[in-house]
Design an enzyme around this catalytic site. Structure first.
Site, PDB file in Angstrom:
ATOM      1  N   GLY A 169       9.112   3.310  -4.319  1.00 26.71           N
ATOM      2  CA  GLY A 169       9.913   2.133  -4.643  1.00 26.71           C
ATOM      3  C   GLY A 169      11.333   2.245  -4.106  1.00 26.71           C
ATOM      4  N   PRO A 190       2.195   1.277  -5.674  1.00 20.69           N
ATOM      5  CA  PRO A 190       0.841   1.729  -6.004  1.00 20.69           C
ATOM      6  C   PRO A 190       0.842   3.050  -6.784  1.00 20.69           C
ATOM      7  CG  PRO A 190       0.905   0.905  -3.755  1.00 20.69           C
ATOM      8  CD  PRO A 190       2.326   0.946  -4.251  1.00 20.69           C
ATOM      9  N   HIS A 191       1.833   3.919  -6.552  1.00 18.26           N
ATOM     10  CA  HIS A 191       1.789   5.198  -7.272  1.00 18.26           C
ATOM     11  C   HIS A 191       2.319   5.113  -8.707  1.00 18.26           C
ATOM     12  CE1 HIS A 191       5.795   6.620  -5.144  1.00 18.26           C
ATOM     13  NE2 HIS A 191       6.066   5.914  -6.219  1.00 18.26           N
ATOM     14  N   TYR A 237       7.836  -9.968  17.410  1.00 17.21           N
ATOM     15  CA  TYR A 237       7.247 -11.303  17.481  1.00 17.21           C
ATOM     16  C   TYR A 237       6.298 -11.450  18.655  1.00 17.21           C
ATOM     17  CZ  TYR A 237      11.157 -11.623  20.708  1.00 17.21           C
ATOM     18  OH  TYR A 237      12.039 -11.385  21.716  1.00 17.21           O
ATOM     19  N   SER A 244       7.170   9.321  10.874  1.00 19.32           N
ATOM     20  CA  SER A 244       5.844   9.866  10.578  1.00 19.32           C
ATOM     21  C   SER A 244       5.534   9.719   9.094  1.00 19.32           C
ATOM     22  CB  SER A 244       5.801  11.347  10.940  1.00 19.32           C
ATOM     23  OG  SER A 244       5.917  11.476  12.344  1.00 19.32           O
TER      24      SER A 244
END
Ligand SMILES: *Cc1c(COP(=O)(O)O)cnc(C)c1O
Length: 619
Positions: free
Chosen positions: A153, A388-389, A418, A438
Site C-alpha cells: 500500500g 491483496p496482502h 499510449y 525488478s
C-alpha cells in the site's frame, strides 16, 4: 450456479487440517516443474551426473543446505507470529489462502520478473488481468481503468501521488506548448482543472505529436522548484506512508494538512470543507484530497460519498483536486456488496444475502448507511490503493493501485505508453509505468490464484470478510457488555474505542478507582507485553494483540472523548495527550470456529484475567 465457496477449504487451517491436500498440490507442482526442466531439449546431456552426486564434497554441500534449512526453520518457528490462529488478534494478518500460497510457490520456481515482459510473459499478463479484477472490484470500468500490483500500500500511495502531482502540473505544460488549448485561463484556473479535462488536453497533445515535449514541460521535466502545486489533505488517521510521500515527492511536510477526525475516527467532512474554503479563499491550490477506507489504527471508513459530493460541488465552482482513496486495508471489503454479476447490491439486499449465506447474523448491526454509501461511492474517485496482502489474504508482497482513467499513466511513464494501448497482447513493459523495477511475478501469480478461486463478490471474499466482521462485531459487543475482572480485591474493566466500521476493534483496560491516565496507559502497555513477543516466546502466549497510542500530536483532542469514559481525574487527557490502546485487527474467519464464540470469549477474558494478575504480582 456453481457450489458456493467453502471458507474452511480455502486455508491450510489452524491445525494444518488441510495439509494432505496442500502436500498433494506441492508434490504436483514440484513434479510438474521438474518435468518442465527435463523436457527442455531432452537430448541435452545432464550436467550433474549420478557419479558426482555420490561424491563426498557433493554430499557435504547438500548437508550444508539441509542444516541451513533446519536452522532457518527453527528460527522461524521460535520467532514467527501464528497469524493462522484465531488467538491472533493483532495486526492486519491472518492465514493466507492455500491457492495464493501454492501459486506463489509454483511461480517462484520459474522466478519471473515483472519489470519487463521479456522476463515474465506469463505473469505480466496476469498482472494486467488482476489489475482489471481490482478495477472491477472498485466499480471502475475495467477497460478504461488501470491497475497493477505494487509491493504494498505504501508504494501504491506513492504512485497515486506521483500521478496526481504530474497531472496537476500538466496544464502549465500545455500552456507552454499548445497555448491555444488553454487560452484565457489564468494560473489559478490551470491549477483547478478537473482530472478528465487535463487528460483530454493530454490527448490533444498526443494528436498534435507534442506529448513528449509537453511532458518535458511538466513537473517531470522542470522538477518541483518552480511552482506551488498545492496541499495534500489527509485525515488525522492517515497511514504514515503519506508523511513519507510528502517528503519523497518534494511536496514538503508543511503542505500535508491533517484534517480532524470525529469521535468515530472518520474524517470530519465539515472540517474538510472549512479547510478547502480557507485554501480557496487564499488562492492556495489543493493537489489532492485523500480519504481512507479502513484506517490503519481504527478500521474507520471515511464518508467517501460525502467527500465525493463535496468534490463535485467545488468543481462546479472552479476548485478542483485529485481525489484518492487509501483503501489499502478496506478495499477488498467492497466484495461484501457485489452480487455475482459485479452489481452493487441495494442496502437491504446486502443484509439478506449475507444472512442467507449464514455468515453474518441477521441481528448483527454492522452495516450502517454511511459505510454502505461510502463503498458505493468508491468508483467516483480518481484512484484507489488496495492491498491483496491485507484483506485479500495473499502472502507478501502484494499491494495495488487502480486508477479510474488509464490515460493518466502516460503522465508518469518513461515510455510512450499510449503507442501500445490499442491491443491487449502487446508487450507491456511494466517497469516503465511503475515505481519499482525488478519485481516478483510470483506475488502476482498468488493474487491471480486467489481471484481465480475466491470470487470478488458476496459469494467469495464476501464470505471470508463477512465471517471476520461477524467475529469482530461479536468481540466488540462482548467488550461493551464485559463484566469486571476481579484480581486480588482489585477491579478491572474494559471499554472499546468505537463501533467498528469493518473488523478492527480497539479497546483499553482500566482499574476502577485509578485516577491517572499515565497509570492506565502503563496497565495497557503491560497487557500488551503479556500478549506479544515482549513476554517471551510468542508461541506460549494465550492471545496476541497489537497496540497503538492515540496522541494529541496525531489526533488533536479527539481521543479525549474516549479517555472521559474511564472516570479518571479530570484534566488527565489535557495533561498527558496520549492514550495507549490495544488493537485487534480481526481478519481471521475462525473466531466462531473450533468451539463456540461464547467459549472463545470466555477463554479470552480468562487469559486477560491471568495476564492482569501476573502484572499485579509483578508490580
Ligand atoms: C497498511 C496500510 C498502508 C500501507 O500498506 P503497506 O502494504 O504496509 O505498504 C497504507 N494505508 C493504509 C490505510 C494501510 O492500512
Amino acid at each position: 450456479m456453481s457450489e458456493p465457496t467453502n471458507v474452511n477449504a480455502l486455508f491450510l487451517g489452524p491445525k494444518a487440517e488441510n495439509y494432505p491436500f496442500f502436500r498433494e498440490m506441492l508434490n504436483y507442482l514440484m513434479d510438474d516443474h521438474a518435468q518442465w526442466r527435463r523436457h527442455f531439449h531432452p537430448d541435452d546431456a545432464p550436467v550433474v551426473t549420478g557419479e558426482e552426486q555420490a561424491r563426498p564434497d557433493f554430499l557435504a554441500t547438500l548437508q550444508q543446505t539441509r542444516e541451513a534449512l533446519i536452522e532457518l526453520a527453527g528460527n522461524l518457528q521460535i520467532h514467527s507470529t501464528p497469524w493462522f490462529s484465531p488467538r491472533y488478534l493483532g495486526h492486519m494478518n491472518a492465514d493466507t489462502l492455500l491457492a495464493a500460497n501454492l501459486g506463489y510457490m509454483l511461480t517462484l520456481l520459474y522466478n519471473p520478473n515483472n519489470c519487463a515482459y521479456e522476463g515474465s510473459p506469463a505473469t505480466t499478463a496476469l498482472e494486467i488481468e488482476v489489475g482489471r479484477h481490482l478495477a472491477a472490484l472498485m466499480g471502475y470500468d475495467p477497460q478504461k481503468a488501470w491497475g497493477h500490483i505494487t509491493s504494498g500500500g505504501t508504494v501504491a500511495n506513492y504512485e497515486a501521488i506521483w500521478m496526481a502531482r504530474n497531472l496537476k502540473s500538466f496544464p502549465f505544460a500545455i500552456r507552454a506548448i499548445l497555448p491555444d488549448l488553454v487560452a484565457g485561463l489564468d494560473d489559478w484556473q490551470l491549477l483547478n482543472l478537473p482530472t478528465a479535462r487535463i487528460l483530454d488536453l493530454a490527448d490533444r497533445a498526443k494528436e498534435a505529436g507534442l506529448f513528449e515535449e509537453a511532458r518535458r514541460h511538466s513537473v517531470r521535466g522542470t522538477g518541483m522548484t518552480g511552482r506551488n502545486l498545492g496541499k495534500i489533505l489527509v485525515p488525522q488517521s492517515k497511514h504514515y506512508s503519506w508523511t513519507k510521500a510528502a517528503d519523497i515527492f518534494g511536496i514538503g511536510q508543511e503542505n500535508l494538512i491533517s484534517v480532524p477526525v470525529q469521535d468515530d475516527y472518520r474524517m470530519d467532512v465539515a472540517a474538510l470543507k472549512r479547510t478547502i474554503d480557507r485554501l480557496a479563499a487564499d488562492r492556495s491550490p489543493i493537489l489532492a484530497v485523500v480519504a481512507v477506507c479502513g484506517t490503519t489504527e481504527e478500521g474507520a471508513v471515511d464518508k467517501i460519498h460525502e467527500i465525493v459530493r463535496l468534490r463535485d460541488r467545488y468543481e462546479d465552482r472552479g476548485v478542483s483536486f485529485y481525489l484518492h482513496i487509501d483503501a489499502a486495508y478496506g478495499g477488498y471489503a467492497r466484495s461484501l456488496f457485489l452480487d455475482e454479476d459485479g452489481g452493487f447490491m441495494g442496502y437491504n439486499e446486502v443484509g439478506r444475502r449475507h444472512s442467507r449465506q449464514g455468515v453474518l447474523d441477521p441481528d448483527t448491526d454492522w452495516l450502517s448507511t454511511d459505510v454502505y454509501e461510502s463503498f458505493k461511492a468508491m468508483p467516483e474517485v480518481d484512484s484507489i490503493t488496495v492491498d491483496p496482502h491485507k484483506l485479500g489474504y495473499v502472502p507478501y508482497a502484494a499491494g495495488a493501485v487502480v486508477a479510474r482513467d488509464r490515460r493518466i499513466i502516460d503522465l508518469i511513464s518513461f515510455f510512450a505508453a499510449y503507442v501500445f494501448e490499442k491491443t491487449d497482447d502487446n508487450p507491456m513493459l511494466l517497469g516503465s509505468y511503475i515505481m519499482e523495477g525488478s519485481k516478483a511475478g510470483a506475488a502476482v501469480a498468488a493474487v491471480w490464484m486467489a481471484h481465480r478461486v475466491v470470487p470478488l463478490n458476496v459469494t467469495g471474499y464476501g464470505r471470508i470478510i463477512g465471517y471476520s466482521i461477524e467475529g469482530a462485531y461479536r468481540f466488540y459487543h462482548s467488550l461493551l457488555a464485559a463484566g469486571p475482572i476481579e484480581v486480588g480485591g482489585r477491579t478491572f474493566e474494559v471499554i472499546p474505542l468505537a463501533r467498528p466500521d469493518i473488523n478492527i476493534v480497539d479497546y483499553a483496560f482500566h482499574e476502577r478507582g485509578n485516577p491517572s491516565l499515565e497509570e492506565m496507559n502503563r496497565l495497557n502497555q503491560a497487557i500488551y507485553a503479556e500478549c506479544s513477543y515482549k513476554s517471551g516466546p510468542i508461541y506460549t502466549n494465550d492471545f496476541i494483540t497489537s497496540k497503538t497510542a492515540l496522541t494529541r500530536e496525531e489526533y488533536g483532542e479527539t481521543p479525549g472523548a474516549f479517555v472521559a469514559k474511564f472516570g479518571l481525574r479530570s484534566g488527565e487527557w489535557e495533561a498527558l495527550g496520549s492514550i495507549y490502546v490495544l488493537r485487534s485487527c480481526i481478519l481471521t474467519p475462525y473466531l466462531m470456529g473450533h468451539t463456540t464464540y461464547e467459549a472463545y470469549w470466555a477463554n479470552f477474558m480468562g487469559a486477560m484475567g491471568r495476564a492482569i494478575s501476573r502484572i499485579c504480582e509483578g508490580a
